[in-house]
Scaffold this active site. Structure first.
Site, PDB file in Angstrom:
ATOM      1  N   LYS A  22      74.812 119.822  63.807  1.00  0.00           N
ATOM      2  CA  LYS A  22      75.101 119.599  65.232  1.00  0.00           C
ATOM      3  C   LYS A  22      74.328 120.582  66.108  1.00  0.00           C
ATOM      4  O   LYS A  22      73.633 120.185  67.048  1.00  0.00           O
ATOM      5  CB  LYS A  22      76.611 119.781  65.488  1.00  0.00           C
ATOM      6  N   ASN A  23      74.451 121.873  65.792  1.00  0.00           N
ATOM      7  CA  ASN A  23      73.887 122.872  66.701  1.00  0.00           C
ATOM      8  C   ASN A  23      72.366 122.988  66.612  1.00  0.00           C
ATOM      9  O   ASN A  23      71.750 123.700  67.408  1.00  0.00           O
ATOM     10  CB  ASN A  23      74.559 124.232  66.470  1.00  0.00           C
ATOM     11  N   CYS A 117      86.000 128.266  77.951  1.00  0.00           N
ATOM     12  CA  CYS A 117      86.608 127.266  77.071  1.00  0.00           C
ATOM     13  C   CYS A 117      87.640 127.977  76.226  1.00  0.00           C
ATOM     14  O   CYS A 117      87.889 129.166  76.411  1.00  0.00           O
ATOM     15  CB  CYS A 117      85.557 126.580  76.218  1.00  0.00           C
ATOM     16  N   ARG A 122      82.599 132.842  77.989  1.00  0.00           N
ATOM     17  CA  ARG A 122      81.266 132.293  77.669  1.00  0.00           C
ATOM     18  C   ARG A 122      80.344 132.139  78.880  1.00  0.00           C
ATOM     19  O   ARG A 122      79.937 131.030  79.236  1.00  0.00           O
ATOM     20  CB  ARG A 122      81.416 130.971  76.914  1.00  0.00           C
ATOM     21  N   ASP A 309      81.731 130.745  63.529  1.00  0.00           N
ATOM     22  CA  ASP A 309      82.117 129.336  63.374  1.00  0.00           C
ATOM     23  C   ASP A 309      82.822 129.056  62.043  1.00  0.00           C
ATOM     24  O   ASP A 309      83.283 127.940  61.815  1.00  0.00           O
ATOM     25  CB  ASP A 309      80.884 128.424  63.501  1.00  0.00           C
ATOM     26  N   ARG A 401      84.062 115.929  67.769  1.00  0.00           N
ATOM     27  CA  ARG A 401      82.897 116.469  68.474  1.00  0.00           C
ATOM     28  C   ARG A 401      81.889 117.020  67.484  1.00  0.00           C
ATOM     29  O   ARG A 401      80.683 116.990  67.753  1.00  0.00           O
ATOM     30  CB  ARG A 401      83.337 117.629  69.396  1.00  0.00           C
TER      31      ARG A 401
END
Ligand code: EPU
Length: 422
Positions: A22-23, A117, A122, A309, A401
């Protein structure tokens, strides 16, 4: 909204294919903004964040097609609106990655401030500082970043006061289109940044120092070759599967991995006693659980350290280990939202400042839980897999997501997991 019902304790068995990262996919999709011609991608994961990115790019006028079965995306970048509106950026903070390419290519960009968030405030001040140093005039007004540059961005030297992954990516992309050379100091060394840099290099940009703290970019030579961009495997998804296998004491094989990017995670799980075998080409990881796990003391850190993560998932593993473990979260100030939920299953975790102190082993018993962010959701699912009884994990849109069909993959591996809408 969807929820998952998990009947535990579960045993997983078989092979699981790890999806594209994803990233890595996100910055590479935003790179399409740099071109006038079609850009195509392979091994794109089937995730909400990809859907959001393509929606955001479409809102700027680009056209795209996504074959979800084949994992291919084609983007036709005919940008008419140089704006990333709040409606999109509020769904996905990575919308800030529109800033570098829009400004570099079109000399102007209006991008909504991402805001905070569940895991922290952030801010994006480093992104703005670096682009200002490259000659952009930037003002923040009514929740939007308004950036302009007369003529083109200029190469510069910018030292990040703190390592930032998307910050490094935004500057790397902008620098590849700028006039002259840019040096990024205290750059992020994450594999996602390296993959972006390698792709920019494949597009003709001379770049040195990828994977180190100092990256040098020679701007202005970007050209589009015809080969599609191939998204590499997701190291965090792979780590999440290792965590799930160990927590459920299951033997599992991961395929389509790149274990060379996972040394810190493998080291931590091995130090707990887990057996982890990696194939010679690093593309397969075989996980062998043990009955007793050792407690450990670690902290999250930028790459090559232990990834933030993976912190939420690791906490579940530590709940099952013998003794007292300590995990210090050094990247985000508020990334322990999952702890209160895990406690509802009987986990003994105390928070002291930015440390989680875990007392194990605990016998986890099912309870309803609420997902708060992407990786927290993964940890709740893993906890649900080990808990006795039926666990409900609500608000799993967070999970969708960033994990490609996690519930389907779990069912395929033998777990009793059902998706319901509530
Ligand atoms: N920071 C600032 N100012 C900035 C930028 C960052 O103060 O201008 C601070 C942040 O508040 C944080 C630290 O620097 O305390 C590091 O943040 P970073 O910028 O590296 O995070 P990010 O780029 O916003 C990416 C990933 C995250 C991952 C972090 C850390 C993407 C799209 N997101 O976020 O992934 O946790 O790096 O590795 O690449 C996830 O996938 O679940 C996720 C949250």
């Amino acid at each position: 909204m969807d929820a998952l019902l998990i009947n535990g304790p579960a045993k997983l068995k078989g092979e699981v294919k790890v999806a594209g990262s994803k990233n890595t996919a996100l910055p590479l999709l935003f790179c399409a903004l740099l071109f006038d011609e079609e850009v195509s991608y392979e091994n794109v994961p089937r995730l909400w964040d990809i859907e959001t990115t393509l929606g955001l790019l479409q809102s700027m006028g680009t056209e795209s097609s996504w074959d979800k079965q084949a994992g291919t995306v084609r983007i036709f970048p005919r940008v008419r609106r140089r704006e990333a509106p709040y409606e999109w950026v509020k769904k996905m903070r990575a919308g800030i990655l529109a800033l570098g390419p829009l400004l570099a290519k079109y000399g102007e960009a209006k991008v909504s401030l991402p805001g905070g968030c569940a895991i922290g405030a952030r801010p994006v001040n480093f992104h703005l500082e670096a682009l200002s140093k490259m000659g952009a005039e930037i003002r923040v007004e009514e929740g939007y970043i308004h950036a302009r540059v007369v003529d083109r961005l200029r190469g510069t030297t910018y030292r990040f006061p703190q390592i930032s992954v998307t910050g490094t990516e935004n500057v790397l992309i902008a620098a590849s289109f700028a006039q002259g050379s840019t040096t990024i100091e205290n750059a992020a060394r994450e594999p996602e940044v390296v993959a972006l840099g390698k792709q920019l290099a494949a597009w003709g940009v001379p770049i040195t120092g990828l994977g180190t703290s100092t990256i040098a970019v020679e701007g202005g030579r970007l050209k589009l070759p015809c080969a599609p961009v191939v998204i590499p495997p997701d190291r965090i998804e792979a780590g999440t599967w290792i965590s799930a296998a160990l927590a459920t004491r299951s033997e599992l094989t991961l395929t389509h991995t790149d274990a060379t990017e996972m040394e810190a995670v493998l080291k931590v799980f091995r130090s707990m006693g887990a057996g982890i075998e990696v194939s010679a080409d690093a593309k397969r990881i075989h996980v062998l659980p043990v009955e007793q796990y050792r407690a450990i003391d670690i902290e999250t850190a930028p790459y090559p350290g232990f990834a933030t993560d993976m912190q939420a998932q690791l906490l579940v593993n530590l709940c099952l280990a013998n003794g007292k473990s300590r995990v210090k979260e050094t990247i985000f100030e508020n990334r322990f939202m999952h702890v209160a939920e895990l406690r509802r299953l009987g986990a003994k975790i105390a928070i002291e400042g930015n440390n989680a102190i875990v007392e194990g082993p605990s016998r986890l018993l099912a309870a309803p839980m609420m997902a708060t962010d992407l990786r927290a959701s993964a940890s709740l699912v893993i906890a649900g897999l080990c808990a006795h009884g039926t666990t409900k994990v609500s608000r799993i849109y967070h999970l969708d997501r960033g994990y490609q069909r996690l519930d389907e993959k779990l069912r395929h591996l033998g777990a009793d997991v059902t998706r319901i809408s509530e």
